[in-house]
Design an enzyme around this catalytic site. Structure first.
Site, short mmCIF file in Angstrom:
data_model
loop_
_atom_site.label_atom_id
_atom_site.label_comp_id
_atom_site.label_asym_id
_atom_site.label_seq_id
_atom_site.Cartn_x
_atom_site.Cartn_y
_atom_site.Cartn_z
N SER A 210 -1.26 1.69 4.39
CA SER A 210 -1.57 2.41 3.16
C SER A 210 -0.81 3.72 3.13
CB SER A 210 -3.06 2.72 3.08
OG SER A 210 -3.41 3.75 3.99
N ASP A 211 -0.63 4.24 1.92
CA ASP A 211 -0.26 5.64 1.81
C ASP A 211 -1.46 6.45 2.30
OD1 ASP A 211 1.04 7.98 1.25
OD2 ASP A 211 1.31 7.59 -0.88
N TRP A 212 -1.24 7.72 2.61
CA TRP A 212 -2.31 8.54 3.16
C TRP A 212 -3.43 8.68 2.12
CZ3 TRP A 212 0.86 7.03 6.31
CH2 TRP A 212 1.00 7.50 7.61
N GLY A 214 -4.89 6.25 0.71
CA GLY A 214 -4.61 5.32 -0.37
C GLY A 214 -5.41 4.04 -0.33
#
Length: 836
Positions: A210-212, A214
């Site tokens: 995931s994105d941070w 996210g």
């Protein structure tokens, strides 16, 4: 040889708790270790233009390469490969297994805060430069992470906004660069975007993270194929996975499928020989410095040279050169946010130009003319102390160290209790997401930043402060800025900090020392619910006030008294950054007026614009010479000087269209806060992004996609095409000749048009490019190989790619609006396909 785990054996050995543990990160930059199963923790670091390492705060310095828009504008896949290799070497030096780069989001709007992080508005340039970059990084045994998958092209509400578009636009424009890069480089990791667009699959075999912050679901994200939640500690996994398993929302096989991908990447990391929990070291060699300098010069685009003022040379008879502008003295190496890092060294434009001018025996006169800062320039050049050899000291307490600590009128005579932990620092821009000893400092803490402030000029000094928390700034015990009482929220610290407040202290003398102290607490910051683990932060700026009219008047006089004026204007990491988008295309402050007034008094003026994405240029018709510099990394100044003084013949071409005005941009009606509807952004322009839109609307841009000048000229001739195979492969060959007097490099572009298509298509689309080096008078025959992607479109009715039988126009061009040659190819039989 070190132990390399067997994936299936390890999977069988892991307990359920061990498996669930692996599904989320351990802090900001690591995966979890599972010692009982011999599973080590992988380390990751931000790119995309450098390897920052483990810390935002007090980190190990790193090499900063040009921003991605600059690298994309080189149109040079070999350069991208070499940059990737250098980044791989630095990642190894920092014991890093995963580089969180490259960013390949299609640039939908020039206002995007992270636009500088992506290579191009065109998926072919974007995908091919990315593939070369990835191949370079991974040739060193370091995983590249292609991101952000997908349609992550605005910062406004990026954690919640839904990017809504047609399936055709998604496939042809936004997924296409990912598709090209996955096909041609096989990135070992992929990062999803923090929006609601669904995850697509092409049989991808790597690890997906995931994105941070996210991840917003448990069973759904695991079932959809998201292997790793970042950062840790987990929010959506952990015990929630146990609950989902108990309720049969998930099955053990779902968990095993995700863990398997993480173990496969750990296996690759073990095979690479990069140590686990190893030291962080820098890289600095003559070869690396030369690559940084080459990359900086190759990322520069010459946009105008009407009077042949450039290159500056000894034959020009130059005795006095004026260097003017806010982007000249300070080295703006990159945009802001997670892309920014502490460079190992920097060379500003003024330093590079001064060194080059010295070789000609020319004298340099510098003046700022106008300011460009959004926040005041960082105060670090003006602080000093003796705290462990560093200019400032940060002290931390787990409770208020005295009763008046956060008061606007504290009792400085009252003793402070001993601090829990302290650290010296040289920074005045501090984001405490890391670098704090959490074994001694609790989540909620009180902080004192103390140093000695020494102005370098007599005058009234303006101070600016924004913090992640609540606090106050004192100079010699007197309150200067009050941010202790319910400060308003601002844009800094990923939009989690306060507004930036400014105050003036009058009558300071150069060289005099002043005690400077910032006292703050992150108590209210934490209570508000920070989405990222963080102990707070501060950003201190300082600037000797100059009357705007006086600064302009001085710049005009300096320009008038000089043989040549070089005006360096633009944006910086405060205007272009993760966390927020730009409000408009304008150069801030009085920069446009500065350029106009200098042009009025000196016809030999070279305008240098430095920005990651396009800006408005109301003075462009009056400027005989114009250079686009982007953010050039460590060697920005030398790279720029090499172009200005003719050591390097510029060969960059714009990888994104420069519009005349914001209203001309394709996404103008539906972008940012004014374009959203009920939490959605509608991509109304469909497939007509970038130059595709300008051409279909017959709208002239300021500078076209693919445009860039040289100090020589090129002639194109002899276009030939091969027959199109049944599966859509063919080649386009032609001859390029250097018709000038110096060696140069030309980025030749091949566009395809489908006039017989059953669906609307762009006037033409870039499908291939090549960069050729030619000596004066030399000619070379070059070949661009194309495949079915060059002929196809995505048909939503069939949910597949379609190449329709018929004749296609082939255009060989120097830019999107400068077609030099044309031909035709014919596909005799239609066909369709799915996947890569």
């Amino acid at each position: 040889m070190a132990h390399i785990l067997d994936v299936e054996e390890t999977l069988a050995k892991l307990s359920l708790n061990g498996k669930i543990k692996l599904l989320a990160g351990n802090g900001w930059w690591h995966t979890h270790a599972v010692p009982e199963a011999d599973v080590p923790p992988m380390r990751m670091s931000d790119g995309p233009n450098g390897v920052r390492g483990l810390r935002f705060f007090n980190g190990v310095p790193a090499s900063c390469f040009p921003s991605s828009t600059g690298l994309g504008s080189s149109f040079d896949v070999d350069l991208a490969l070499q940059v990737g290799k250098a980044l791989g070497d630095e990642a190894r030096a920092k014991s890093c297994h995963i580089l969180l780069a490259p960013t390949v989001n299609t640039q939908r709007s020039p206002l995007g805060g992270r636009g500088f992080e992506s290579f191009s508005e065109d998926p072919v340039v974007n995908g091919n430069i990315a593939a070369a970059y990835i191949n370079g990084v991974q040739s060193k045994g370091v995983a590249a992470t292609i991101k952000h998958y997908v349609a992550n092209d605005q910062e406004f509400q990026r954690f919640s906004i839904s990017s809504d578009m047609s399936e055709r636009a998604l496939r042809e424009i936004y997924l296409k660069p990912f598709q090209i890069a996955l096909r041609d480089s096989d990135p070992w990791a992929l990062m999803t975007a923090a929006n609601e667009t669904r995850l697509q699959e092409w049989g991808y075999k790597g690890m997906t993270m995931s994105d941070w912050i996210g991840v917003y679901s448990t069973s759904e994200s695991i079932s959809a194929g998201l292997d790793l939640e970042m950062p840790g500690p987990t929010v959506m996994r952990g015990k929630a996975v146990e609950r989902a398993l108990a309720g049969e929302k998930l099955f053990l096989s779902d968990v095993d499928n995700r863990v398997r991908k993480i173990l496969e990447l750990i296996q690759r990391a073990q095979a690479s020989g990069v140590p686990f929990n190893g030291p962080e070291e820098g890289v600095d060699t003559p070869e690396l410095r030369q690559l940084l300098r080459t990359a900086a010069s190759d990322a520069i685009v010459l946009l105008k040279n009407e009077k042949k003022i450039l290159p500056l040379s000894s034959q020009s008879g130059l005795k006095r050169i004026a260097v003017i502008g806010p982007n000249a003295k300070q080295a703006f190496t990159s945009g802001g946010g997670s892309a920014r890092l502490l460079s190992t060294y920097t060379v500003s434009p003024l330093e590079g130009i001064t060194a080059a001018a010295k070789e000609l025996g020319a004298e340099i006169s510098y003046t700022i003319g106008a300011t460009s800062h959004k926040y005041l320039p960082e105060a670090s050049p003006f602080i000093k102390s003796s705290h462990g050899g560093k200019p400032a000291l940060l002290e931390f307490w787990n409770e208020s160290p005295n009763s008046t600590f956060l008061n606007t009128t504290p009792s400085f005579s009252e003793q402070l209790t001993p601090c829990a932990w302290s650290t010296p620092t040289a920074n005045t821009n501090i984001f405490l997401a890391d670098g704090v000893d959490t074994s001694k400092v609790k989540e909620v803490c009180w902080i004192r930043y103390s140093t000695i402030f020494v102005p370098d000029e007599d005058g009234d000094w303006e101070f600016g402060l924004n913090i992640a928390g609540n606090g106050n700034l004192f100079l010699d015990g007197k309150l200067v800025i009050d941010l202790s009482t319910s400060p308003e929220q601002g844009e800094n610290f990923f939009a989690m900090g306060t507004v930036d407040l400014k105050a003036v202290v009058k009558g300071l003398k150069a060289g005099e020392e002043h005690n400077l102290e910032i006292r703050l607490s992150n108590e209210e910051f934490v209570a508000r619910g920070c989405p990222l683990p963080c102990h707070g932060g501060l950003r201190l700026g300082a600037f000797c006030k100059t009357e705007s009219e006086e600064a302009l008047k001085k710049a005009v006089q300096v320009a008038k008294d000089s043989d040549v004026a070089i005006v360096v204007v633009g944006l910086n990491h405060e205007w272009e950054s993760e966390g927020y988008d730009r409000p408009d295309l304008e150069l801030p402050g009085l920069m446009n007026r500065l350029v106009s007034e200098v042009l009025r008094v000196n016809p030999k003026t070279v305008v240098v614009n430095q920005s990651g994405t396009p800006v408005s240029m109301p003075w462009v018709n009056e400027a005989p010479t114009l250079v686009q510099a982007f953010y050039g990394g460590n060697e920005l100044g030398n790279g720029l000087a090499d172009v200005l003084f003719g050591k390097v013949n510029p060969s960059g071409k714009l990888a994104l269209t420069f519009p005349k005005r914001l209203a001309d941009t394709p996404s103008y009606p539906s972008y940012g806060p004014h374009g959203q509807e009920y939490g959605k952004i509608l991509y109304n322009e469909g497939i007509f992004v970038g130059y595709r839109s300008y051409e279909i609307r017959d709208l002239a841009p300021l500078f076209a996609f693919g445009y860039g000048l040289s100090y020589t000229t090129f002639e194109y001739s002899g276009v030939e095409t091969s027959a199109v195979s049944e599966d859509g492969h063919f080649s386009v060959s032609f001859t390029v000749k250097n018709t000038g007097s110096v060696t140069g490099r030309e980025a030749a572009q091949v566009y395809i048009s489908d006039p017989q298509c059953s669906l609307p298509r762009p006037v033409k689309e870039l499908k291939g490019f090549t960069k050729v080096t030619l000596k004066a008078g030399e000619a070379k025959k070059v070949q661009v190989n194309l495949n079915r992607d060059a002929l196809s479109f995505y048909d939503e009715r069939q949910m597949s790619w379609v190449a329709e039988a018929g004749k296609f126009d082939v255009f060989v061009a120097a830019s999107s609006d400068d077609v030099r040659l044309s031909a035709q190819v014919e596909l005799t039989k239609s066909f369709t396909w799915k996947g890569l």
